[in-house]
Motif scaffolding. Structure first.
Motif, PDB file in Angstrom:
ATOM      1  N   LEU A  19      33.244  37.148  42.748  1.00 54.92           N
ATOM      2  CA  LEU A  19      34.408  36.455  42.210  1.00 54.92           C
ATOM      3  C   LEU A  19      34.013  35.075  41.712  1.00 54.92           C
ATOM      4  CD1 LEU A  19      37.067  37.287  44.942  1.00 54.92           C
ATOM      5  CD2 LEU A  19      36.812  38.320  42.687  1.00 54.92           C
ATOM      6  N   VAL A  23      38.517  31.245  42.286  1.00 55.58           N
ATOM      7  CA  VAL A  23      39.438  32.165  42.964  1.00 55.58           C
ATOM      8  C   VAL A  23      38.922  32.600  44.338  1.00 55.58           C
ATOM      9  CG1 VAL A  23      40.493  33.006  40.844  1.00 55.58           C
ATOM     10  CG2 VAL A  23      38.520  34.208  41.793  1.00 55.58           C
ATOM     11  N   ARG A  24      37.833  32.033  44.771  1.00 57.50           N
ATOM     12  CA  ARG A  24      37.306  32.379  46.099  1.00 57.50           C
ATOM     13  C   ARG A  24      38.179  31.769  47.185  1.00 57.50           C
ATOM     14  NH1 ARG A  24      30.822  31.683  44.970  1.00 57.50           N
ATOM     15  NH2 ARG A  24      30.748  33.316  43.400  1.00 57.50           N
ATOM     16  N   GLN A  26      40.721  33.212  48.670  1.00 57.85           N
ATOM     17  CA  GLN A  26      42.108  33.668  48.617  1.00 57.85           C
ATOM     18  C   GLN A  26      42.283  35.087  49.162  1.00 57.85           C
ATOM     19  OE1 GLN A  26      43.816  33.028  44.694  1.00 57.85           O
ATOM     20  NE2 GLN A  26      42.483  31.274  44.367  1.00 57.85           N
ATOM     21  N   LEU A  28      40.842  37.746  47.936  1.00 61.08           N
ATOM     22  CA  LEU A  28      40.761  38.740  46.866  1.00 61.08           C
ATOM     23  C   LEU A  28      39.582  39.693  47.039  1.00 61.08           C
ATOM     24  CD1 LEU A  28      41.618  36.457  43.817  1.00 61.08           C
ATOM     25  CD2 LEU A  28      43.125  38.067  44.991  1.00 61.08           C
ATOM     26  N   ALA A  29      38.432  39.184  47.403  1.00 56.23           N
ATOM     27  CA  ALA A  29      37.258  40.047  47.577  1.00 56.23           C
ATOM     28  C   ALA A  29      37.470  41.010  48.741  1.00 56.23           C
ATOM     29  CB  ALA A  29      36.006  39.201  47.798  1.00 56.23           C
ATOM     30  N   GLU A  31      40.336  42.158  49.792  1.00 49.97           N
ATOM     31  CA  GLU A  31      41.302  43.152  49.321  1.00 49.97           C
ATOM     32  C   GLU A  31      40.646  44.129  48.354  1.00 49.97           C
ATOM     33  OE1 GLU A  31      44.586  45.454  48.627  1.00 49.97           O
ATOM     34  OE2 GLU A  31      44.142  44.096  50.286  1.00 49.97           O
ATOM     35  N   LEU A  32      39.770  43.636  47.482  1.00 53.05           N
ATOM     36  CA  LEU A  32      39.063  44.505  46.552  1.00 53.05           C
ATOM     37  C   LEU A  32      38.206  45.523  47.302  1.00 53.05           C
ATOM     38  CD1 LEU A  32      38.321  45.226  43.641  1.00 53.05           C
ATOM     39  CD2 LEU A  32      36.559  43.465  43.748  1.00 53.05           C
ATOM     40  N   GLN A  35      40.466  48.126  48.818  1.00 50.72           N
ATOM     41  CA  GLN A  35      40.981  49.046  47.794  1.00 50.72           C
ATOM     42  C   GLN A  35      39.904  50.038  47.357  1.00 50.72           C
ATOM     43  OE1 GLN A  35      44.325  49.059  46.764  1.00 50.72           O
ATOM     44  NE2 GLN A  35      43.630  51.059  46.095  1.00 50.72           N
TER      45      GLN A  35
END
Length: 87
Positions: A19, A23-24, A26, A28-29, A31-32, A35
């Motif tokens: 990322l 945006v680190r 948060q 997101l990684a 969650e990615l 998923q």
């Protein structure tokens, strides 16, 4: 010696990215990764393997360190395992 990288033995290999700095932190990684584990599990795959030189992040995300493996250039890299997730 260390076993070879799994992609050298005919296993499916997928390239991951990183990322952007802004945006680190948060989630997101994390969650990615969750998923990806869920989507691939939905395809009938039960186990995933990951090679990386990073450590703590993947362990925090539930990946287990397995062993060091040898890359094509002979360098050693960490291999992790995680079971896929159900939807």
């Amino acid at each position: 010696g260390a076993p070879e990288h799994p992609a050298q033995g005919g296993a499916e290999a997928y390239q991951a990215g990183a990322l952007e700095q802004d945006v680190r932190g948060q989630g997101l990684a994390r969650e990615l990764l969750r998923q990806i584990r869920t989507d691939i599990g939905g395809l009938g795959v039960s186990d995933l393997y990951l090679v990386t030189d990073h450590t703590a992040f993947y362990e925090k995300c539930g990946w287990e360190f397995l062993t060091m493996v040898k890359e094509e250039d002979g360098a050693l890299i960490r291999m992790y395992h995680a079971e896929t997730l159900k939807k």
